[in-house]
Design an enzyme around this catalytic site. Sequence first.
Site, PDB file in Angstrom:
ATOM      1  N   LYS A 182      -3.914  -0.135   9.241  1.00  0.00           N
ATOM      2  CA  LYS A 182      -3.767  -1.482   9.798  1.00  0.00           C
ATOM      3  C   LYS A 182      -4.121  -2.476   8.714  1.00  0.00           C
ATOM      4  O   LYS A 182      -4.784  -2.142   7.723  1.00  0.00           O
ATOM      5  CB  LYS A 182      -4.660  -1.682  11.024  1.00  0.00           C
ATOM      6  N   THR A 193      -7.701   0.270   1.661  1.00  0.00           N
ATOM      7  CA  THR A 193      -7.406  -0.855   2.521  1.00  0.00           C
ATOM      8  C   THR A 193      -8.281  -0.868   3.750  1.00  0.00           C
ATOM      9  O   THR A 193      -8.942   0.097   4.078  1.00  0.00           O
ATOM     10  CB  THR A 193      -5.960  -0.854   2.996  1.00  0.00           C
ATOM     11  N   ASN A 404      -3.554 -18.015   9.877  1.00  0.00           N
ATOM     12  CA  ASN A 404      -4.945 -18.051   9.456  1.00  0.00           C
ATOM     13  C   ASN A 404      -5.667 -19.324   9.845  1.00  0.00           C
ATOM     14  O   ASN A 404      -6.895 -19.388   9.794  1.00  0.00           O
ATOM     15  CB  ASN A 404      -5.044 -17.789   7.954  1.00  0.00           C
ATOM     16  N   SER A 409      -8.635 -18.483  17.406  1.00  0.00           N
ATOM     17  CA  SER A 409      -8.458 -19.184  18.679  1.00  0.00           C
ATOM     18  C   SER A 409      -7.635 -18.363  19.651  1.00  0.00           C
ATOM     19  O   SER A 409      -7.152 -17.298  19.331  1.00  0.00           O
ATOM     20  CB  SER A 409      -7.830 -20.545  18.436  1.00  0.00           C
TER      21      SER A 409
END
Lengths: 409, 409
Positions: A182, A193, A404, A409
């Site tokens: 992911k 990663t 980003n 939110s």
Amino acid sequence: MAVNWTAPEAASILPVPGVRIGVTEAGVRKANRKDLTVFLLDDGAAVAGVFTQNRYCAAPVQICREHLAMGTGIRAMVINTGNANAGTGEPGLVNARATCIALAKALQIAPSQVLPFSTGVIMEPLPVDRVLAGLPAAIADAQAVHWLKAAEGIMTTDTVAKAASRQVVVGGQTVTVTGIAKGAGMIRPNMATMLGFVATDANIAPALLQSLARELADGSFNRVTVDGDTSTNDSFVLVATRQAAHAEITAWDGAEAQALKAALLDVARTLAHAIVRDGEGATKFIAVRVEGGASTEECLKVAYAVAHSPLVKTAFFASDPNLGRILAAVGYAGITDLDQGKIELHLDDVHVVTQGGRNPSYREEDGARVMKQSEITIRIGLGRGAVADTVWTCDFSHDYVTINADYRS
Amino acid sequence: MAVNWTAPEAASILPVPGVRIGVTEAGVRKANRKDLTVFLLDDGAAVAGVFTQNRYCAAPVQICREHLAMGTGIRAMVINTGNANAGTGEPGLVNARATCIALAKALQIAPSQVLPFSTGVIMEPLPVDRVLAGLPAAIADAQAVHWLKAAEGIMTTDTVAKAASRQVVVGGQTVTVTGIAKGAGMIRPNMATMLGFVATDANIAPALLQSLARELADGSFNRVTVDGDTSTNDSFVLVATRQAAHAEITAWDGAEAQALKAALLDVARTLAHAIVRDGEGATKFIAVRVEGGASTEECLKVAYAVAHSPLVKTAFFASDPNLGRILAAVGYAGITDLDQGKIELHLDDVHVVTQGGRNPSYREEDGARVMKQSEITIRIGLGRGAVADTVWTCDFSHDYVTINADYRS
């Protein structure tokens, strides 16, 4: 929309004998979202990991290193999304340990046999109660065929699941390599990663595993970047369950061992490329190949300078062959004795720069043609030596900013 | 809209005795645009410059270094926008020389007494005929009061002119310091920014000028970044016409000499900050102050890692106190023996992180309050020593992508 990458069919992602996976919705950050995954490994599996070089490494990364060093044999891994448990100080370590203890108790193993992983927002306390409450359901869900479900369970800003499988024959036995990963932002892995897991049932000698994990990471996850931000949580784990009935592999000589290693690298690289293809806001997949370097280090300096330049990345987003921006990045990459008169630049088959200046036969429409493609290779010649290396990245679009600016939110 | 920076009144930008400036529309790239500026210096001026460390430096930068080294006394400078004359190989050098030769002929001086500057698109041939054709009009326009007009004449993606003046008294004489600069993108000056010019009539000994230029650049242009892309054309030039009737300054001791130096630094820093305030797409002006470092080098490593992080910059654009992204950047800045348990983080007066973890008294609404401001100081404590340094930057918005995806069109 990821660039030339769609979620694989579940049936194409093959189970690995000795590995079962369970996924549940624990409500770590948001409700109705797969966010807690457990890997259950049969006794006898060999496990190796490489982790972020970010000095601000997350609590679970610290615990992973500790548990791997203890050598008691890894039997389980637990991954939550929604919270990175990074920048959380001592309470973060306590929460990561509590997660291991709870999973170990349920499985009747030792806490040091559990590796914990977290991904999500940094510097917020891990809601450990929700993680612990979710563990029984995750364990109950465990099945060998759940790899793709796990790939979905570890997604954050990813738009598409990343999983790949290969099979090779070793000693008359068909062995499987399957991996998931992911990551879409804060991607400039330095060692590995943010969450990549590759498993095989091949009977690889445990002594080979750590150097193999490093080699695979260097050929895949350690060659991609989205935004240059090295995560606090990067982790790449390689599992060999060793259940295939062939003779133990104790060295990489021989055609079959080489084919196995190639399959492992292919899976790791496919996953690493999938991360870039699904890079936040990505519309293009770009290979930056640097040739004629005096060392791997300087090839990578140049490749990353180009791959991280916001000006280069926005030009590719716009399909605008404003290729002088590439030259500027080559120039500031940090090779102090670079001779600009020896620089060559190709965009796929188009020869743009020769001997440091615009190639007289270069035509803007040729550059424009390549820039419109969804996959592009930037090839830079340094004229300093015989070393070459490649880094993969994506372009930089409005959607990166949107994603980003809105992530929490 | 630049952040808290508007174009100054023309009357507030004071002439410097010994300097005349002319500006014209030469049609270098677009019609009806001031794009060619000449500075004419009286005999006796001392001139020093610092230039980009980009190894792919532009042809005019190479010529500037050559002419300054010849020491024949600089009498003129010529600046074109619309084309950077970089990545242009040998023809680029020929074109830059031709520009110097033509201006020298018109002024009856030697070509080595001319400094050429270019800014604009990289890797396109300089339309030298248009530059040469425009020179007579630029020369005819020369006046002492044209500083603000010159600030407009050197703009590219800048939205607002950048100029500043200060006056101090030395030996009973009022001396003037006036400067202009341009730049909005490809801004991570390494030695100086893309075109900054500061002049004074103070009688500074020529032997002091080169080290003074370096010191001013290090305190101003070399501490700002917009996008981390070091330009091929960065140039900062300091001129002392030495026409003020005070005794020559041969050292920086004494209150008056110190006040003069402070005024010079104030002008240089005001211009450097103006570049950041007008950074492409900028909506916020951000100071990144790193304290408690063991060296200037490591303070700058951390400050630039934070200032260049796309994730940090987009969070500031969104006014989202997603401050863990700052910790991640601190962690990957390259200090290999960093102890994360000693990290402190303040956002203006708000204490966000203590001993590496979230400050128990930190409240998200306090962070959100500061994030809404147009000017913000990020203060990072490393707990390693007594060295501190500051870098200034801006946020990263949709408009940056828009501007750079459309720049050439």
